[in-house]
Every structure is written in structure tokens, then in C-alpha cells.
Scaffold this motif. Structure first.
Motif, PDB file in Angstrom:
ATOM      1  N   ASN A 181      33.923  49.947  37.973  1.00  9.80           N
ATOM      2  CA  ASN A 181      32.722  50.646  37.527  1.00  9.80           C
ATOM      3  C   ASN A 181      32.899  50.920  36.030  1.00  9.80           C
ATOM      4  O   ASN A 181      33.646  51.815  35.650  1.00  9.80           O
ATOM      5  CB  ASN A 181      32.534  51.942  38.309  1.00  9.80           C
ATOM      6  N   ILE A 182      32.262  50.113  35.186  1.00 10.20           N
ATOM      7  CA  ILE A 182      32.430  50.222  33.737  1.00 10.20           C
ATOM      8  C   ILE A 182      31.065  50.295  33.061  1.00 10.20           C
ATOM      9  O   ILE A 182      30.050  49.939  33.661  1.00 10.20           O
ATOM     10  CB  ILE A 182      33.247  49.044  33.162  1.00 10.20           C
ATOM     11  N   ASN A 183      31.045  50.745  31.790  1.00 14.91           N
ATOM     12  CA  ASN A 183      29.774  50.801  31.059  1.00 14.91           C
ATOM     13  C   ASN A 183      30.005  50.739  29.556  1.00 14.91           C
ATOM     14  O   ASN A 183      31.126  50.888  29.082  1.00 14.91           O
ATOM     15  CB  ASN A 183      28.986  52.059  31.439  1.00 14.91           C
ATOM     16  N   THR A 184      28.910  50.523  28.835  1.00 12.99           N
ATOM     17  CA  THR A 184      28.959  50.431  27.372  1.00 12.99           C
ATOM     18  C   THR A 184      28.471  51.714  26.703  1.00 12.99           C
ATOM     19  O   THR A 184      28.208  51.716  25.496  1.00 12.99           O
ATOM     20  CB  THR A 184      28.105  49.245  26.868  1.00 12.99           C
ATOM     21  N   LYS A 185      28.356  52.793  27.449  1.00 17.17           N
ATOM     22  CA  LYS A 185      27.837  54.059  26.906  1.00 17.17           C
ATOM     23  C   LYS A 185      28.667  54.503  25.697  1.00 17.17           C
ATOM     24  O   LYS A 185      29.895  54.530  25.746  1.00 17.17           O
ATOM     25  CB  LYS A 185      27.858  55.143  27.981  1.00 17.17           C
ATOM     26  N   GLY A 186      27.962  54.856  24.621  1.00 21.33           N
ATOM     27  CA  GLY A 186      28.618  55.358  23.424  1.00 21.33           C
ATOM     28  C   GLY A 186      29.196  54.302  22.513  1.00 21.33           C
ATOM     29  O   GLY A 186      29.723  54.618  21.450  1.00 21.33           O
ATOM     30  N   LYS A 187      29.095  53.042  22.894  1.00 23.87           N
ATOM     31  CA  LYS A 187      29.620  51.962  22.060  1.00 23.87           C
ATOM     32  C   LYS A 187      28.501  51.406  21.175  1.00 23.87           C
ATOM     33  O   LYS A 187      27.360  51.318  21.587  1.00 23.87           O
ATOM     34  CB  LYS A 187      30.196  50.854  22.931  1.00 23.87           C
ATOM     35  N   THR A 188      28.829  51.027  19.962  1.00 26.06           N
ATOM     36  CA  THR A 188      27.851  50.450  19.050  1.00 26.06           C
ATOM     37  C   THR A 188      27.594  49.006  19.440  1.00 26.06           C
ATOM     38  O   THR A 188      28.526  48.219  19.568  1.00 26.06           O
ATOM     39  CB  THR A 188      28.378  50.514  17.604  1.00 26.06           C
ATOM     40  N   ALA A 189      26.324  48.665  19.632  1.00 25.07           N
ATOM     41  CA  ALA A 189      25.960  47.297  20.007  1.00 25.07           C
ATOM     42  C   ALA A 189      26.019  46.400  18.774  1.00 25.07           C
ATOM     43  O   ALA A 189      25.785  46.871  17.666  1.00 25.07           O
ATOM     44  CB  ALA A 189      24.566  47.281  20.612  1.00 25.07           C
ATOM     45  N   PRO A 190      26.343  45.138  18.933  1.00 27.59           N
ATOM     46  CA  PRO A 190      26.674  44.499  20.202  1.00 27.59           C
ATOM     47  C   PRO A 190      28.083  44.884  20.646  1.00 27.59           C
ATOM     48  O   PRO A 190      28.981  45.003  19.831  1.00 27.59           O
ATOM     49  CB  PRO A 190      26.573  43.012  19.891  1.00 27.59           C
ATOM     50  N   SER A 191      28.231  45.096  21.937  1.00 31.01           N
ATOM     51  CA  SER A 191      29.537  45.470  22.464  1.00 31.01           C
ATOM     52  C   SER A 191      29.797  44.767  23.785  1.00 31.01           C
ATOM     53  O   SER A 191      28.874  44.399  24.495  1.00 31.01           O
ATOM     54  CB  SER A 191      29.625  46.989  22.658  1.00 31.01           C
ATOM     55  N   GLU A 192      31.092  44.585  24.066  1.00 33.38           N
ATOM     56  CA  GLU A 192      31.503  43.992  25.334  1.00 33.38           C
ATOM     57  C   GLU A 192      32.578  44.890  25.934  1.00 33.38           C
ATOM     58  O   GLU A 192      33.465  45.365  25.231  1.00 33.38           O
ATOM     59  CB  GLU A 192      32.069  42.585  25.136  1.00 33.38           C
ATOM     60  N   VAL A 193      32.454  45.125  27.225  1.00 31.14           N
ATOM     61  CA  VAL A 193      33.456  45.891  27.960  1.00 31.14           C
ATOM     62  C   VAL A 193      33.885  45.024  29.136  1.00 31.14           C
ATOM     63  O   VAL A 193      33.061  44.326  29.728  1.00 31.14           O
ATOM     64  CB  VAL A 193      32.864  47.225  28.464  1.00 31.14           C
ATOM     65  N   LYS A 194      35.158  45.053  29.454  1.00 26.92           N
ATOM     66  CA  LYS A 194      35.644  44.274  30.595  1.00 26.92           C
ATOM     67  C   LYS A 194      36.677  45.063  31.359  1.00 26.92           C
ATOM     68  O   LYS A 194      37.321  45.968  30.827  1.00 26.92           O
ATOM     69  CB  LYS A 194      36.234  42.942  30.129  1.00 26.92           C
ATOM     70  N   LYS A 195      36.801  44.713  32.621  1.00 25.33           N
ATOM     71  CA  LYS A 195      37.821  45.344  33.472  1.00 25.33           C
ATOM     72  C   LYS A 195      38.326  44.273  34.426  1.00 25.33           C
ATOM     73  O   LYS A 195      37.546  43.581  35.071  1.00 25.33           O
ATOM     74  CB  LYS A 195      37.227  46.516  34.254  1.00 25.33           C
ATOM     75  N   THR A 196      39.634  44.161  34.510  1.00 31.09           N
ATOM     76  CA  THR A 196      40.289  43.174  35.370  1.00 31.09           C
ATOM     77  C   THR A 196      40.883  43.877  36.583  1.00 31.09           C
ATOM     78  O   THR A 196      41.435  44.967  36.477  1.00 31.09           O
ATOM     79  CB  THR A 196      41.398  42.445  34.590  1.00 31.09           C
ATOM     80  N   LYS A 197      40.733  43.237  37.715  1.00 35.04           N
ATOM     81  CA  LYS A 197      41.305  43.749  38.968  1.00 35.04           C
ATOM     82  C   LYS A 197      41.927  42.539  39.651  1.00 35.04           C
ATOM     83  O   LYS A 197      41.217  41.609  40.032  1.00 35.04           O
ATOM     84  CB  LYS A 197      40.192  44.353  39.831  1.00 35.04           C
ATOM     85  N   ASN A 198      43.237  42.510  39.787  1.00 31.29           N
ATOM     86  CA  ASN A 198      43.909  41.366  40.390  1.00 31.29           C
ATOM     87  C   ASN A 198      43.674  41.370  41.897  1.00 31.29           C
ATOM     88  O   ASN A 198      44.213  42.204  42.610  1.00 31.29           O
ATOM     89  CB  ASN A 198      45.406  41.389  40.060  1.00 31.29           C
ATOM     90  N   LEU A 199      42.840  40.459  42.353  1.00 32.80           N
ATOM     91  CA  LEU A 199      42.475  40.376  43.771  1.00 32.80           C
ATOM     92  C   LEU A 199      43.073  39.128  44.407  1.00 32.80           C
ATOM     93  O   LEU A 199      43.309  38.122  43.725  1.00 32.80           O
ATOM     94  CB  LEU A 199      40.950  40.337  43.916  1.00 32.80           C
ATOM     95  N   LYS A 200      43.278  39.178  45.707  1.00 35.85           N
ATOM     96  CA  LYS A 200      43.767  38.021  46.456  1.00 35.85           C
ATOM     97  C   LYS A 200      42.740  36.902  46.345  1.00 35.85           C
ATOM     98  O   LYS A 200      41.518  37.140  46.437  1.00 35.85           O
ATOM     99  CB  LYS A 200      43.975  38.419  47.928  1.00 35.85           C
ATOM    100  N   GLU A 201      43.219  35.675  46.144  1.00 41.22           N
ATOM    101  CA  GLU A 201      42.317  34.522  46.013  1.00 41.22           C
ATOM    102  C   GLU A 201      41.370  34.434  47.207  1.00 41.22           C
ATOM    103  O   GLU A 201      41.796  34.607  48.348  1.00 41.22           O
ATOM    104  CB  GLU A 201      43.111  33.211  45.906  1.00 41.22           C
ATOM    105  N   GLY A 202      40.103  34.209  46.920  1.00 43.12           N
ATOM    106  CA  GLY A 202      39.094  34.060  47.967  1.00 43.12           C
ATOM    107  C   GLY A 202      38.460  35.364  48.422  1.00 43.12           C
ATOM    108  O   GLY A 202      37.542  35.349  49.251  1.00 43.12           O
ATOM    109  N   THR A 203      38.931  36.514  47.917  1.00 43.21           N
ATOM    110  CA  THR A 203      38.341  37.803  48.296  1.00 43.21           C
ATOM    111  C   THR A 203      36.862  37.814  47.917  1.00 43.21           C
ATOM    112  O   THR A 203      36.502  37.512  46.781  1.00 43.21           O
ATOM    113  CB  THR A 203      39.061  38.975  47.589  1.00 43.21           C
ATOM    114  N   LYS A 204      36.010  38.150  48.885  1.00 35.14           N
ATOM    115  CA  LYS A 204      34.573  38.193  48.621  1.00 35.14           C
ATOM    116  C   LYS A 204      34.211  39.514  47.952  1.00 35.14           C
ATOM    117  O   LYS A 204      34.619  40.584  48.418  1.00 35.14           O
ATOM    118  CB  LYS A 204      33.781  38.024  49.918  1.00 35.14           C
TER     119      LYS A 204
END
Length: 158
Positions: A111-134
Motif C-alpha cells: 500500500n504505497i502513494n505519492t502524497k507530498g511528493k513533487t510531480a513527476p514522481s515515482e514510488v515503488k515497493k518490492t515484495k519477494n513473493l513465491k513464483e506464480g503467486t496470484k
């Protein structure tokens, strides 16, 4: 002056005032509806789609305001795998929220957002999941604490 004339004049003045007030109410400007959120899938190479990656451009009528991308596997030099990317392209007071939930549990895992960031902006979050997880992911547009719409939940996999 006879009483009937006083009553008629009073009624006439009341009628004129009533019409004047109703006219001002009728001519009041209509409330502006918030722009509608729409989206369009971004063309990704077929091998990226097969691995579970998907991407959507976001529009807050009529402007392209950002994007949401789920990257299932790493693409050297461009993105890391099992990552949600959200982009906010406009400095308009709105911000983009990105969410990922695991289908098997229904639990939100990103659950991520760009609130308070000056546009243009990019936010990312990585979560290492088991291959094939839906998973399912979506984007929402907010201004302050007001939600101005969300995309559908898009199906993808890790």
C-alpha cells in the motif's frame, strides 16, 4: 387606507421578494463534479505479460495523470521483480495510491502513494513473493483524504 389595500400591497411585496429569491436560487451555479478516473492498459511485450506483468495509464479527464505497473520479474536496467510502481505525472494536488493484495488470503501486502511528493514522481515497493503467486493490484486517486476513484482490481502474478 382601507385594510384590503394594505393586505394587497403586502401580498404583492411578498410575492416580488419571493420571486427575486427563487430566481437567485434557480440561477446559482451548479456544483462541479470531480473529474472521472479512467485507465487504459499499456502495451507490454508478450513475454512480459506471460510472466505476470501488467501496466495501466491513468486519466483524470482529460489528462494523463500517471501510471500503475506490476512487474512480476526483473527486467535488467528497467525494473526489479515483484514490484508495484506508481507514477504521478501532474502537480495538481491529487496523488496516486497503489495497492496489491494476495488473492489466496485477500490481504493487502503493498500500500504505497505519492502524497507530498513533487510531480513527476515515482514510488515503488518490492515484495519477494513465491513464483506464480496470484495477486491483484489497483490504483486510486485521492486529494487530501477524499478518494476520487479507483481502477478495477487487475489480476497478475509473481
Amino acid at each position: 387606507m382601507p385594510r384590503s389595500n394594505v393586505r394587497r400591497r403586502t401580498a404583492a411585496v411578498a410575492a416580488v421578494i419571493g420571486l427575486a429569491l427563487s430566481g437567485s436560487v434557480l440561477t446559482a451555479p451548479a456544483a462541479q463534479a470531480a473529474p472521472k478516473l479512467t485507465w487504459k492498459e499499456t502495451a507490454l511485450k508478450e513475454n512480459l505479460k506471460k510472466d505476470g506483468s501488467r501496466s495501466f495509464q491513468l486519466y483524470h479527464h482529460p489528462h494523463n495523470i500517471g501510471a500503475v505497473t506490476w512487474a512480476a520479474d526483473p527486467l535488467v536496467g528497467i525494473w526489479t521483480g515483484d514490484t508495484l510502481y506508481i507514477n504521478d505525472k501532474r502537480s495538481d494536488g491529487y496523488y496516486v495510491v497503489g495497492q496489491v493484495k494476495q488473492v489466496s488470503t485477500g490481504k493487502t501486502i503493498i500500500n504505497i502513494n505519492t502524497k507530498g511528493k513533487t510531480a513527476p514522481s515515482e514510488v515503488k515497493k518490492t515484495k519477494n513473493l513465491k513464483e506464480g503467486t496470484k495477486i491483484q493490484f489497483r490504483a486510486c486517486i485521492k486529494k487530501g483524504s477524499t478518494n476520487h476513484g479507483c481502477t478495477s482490481w487487475f489480476s497478475a502474478k509473481a
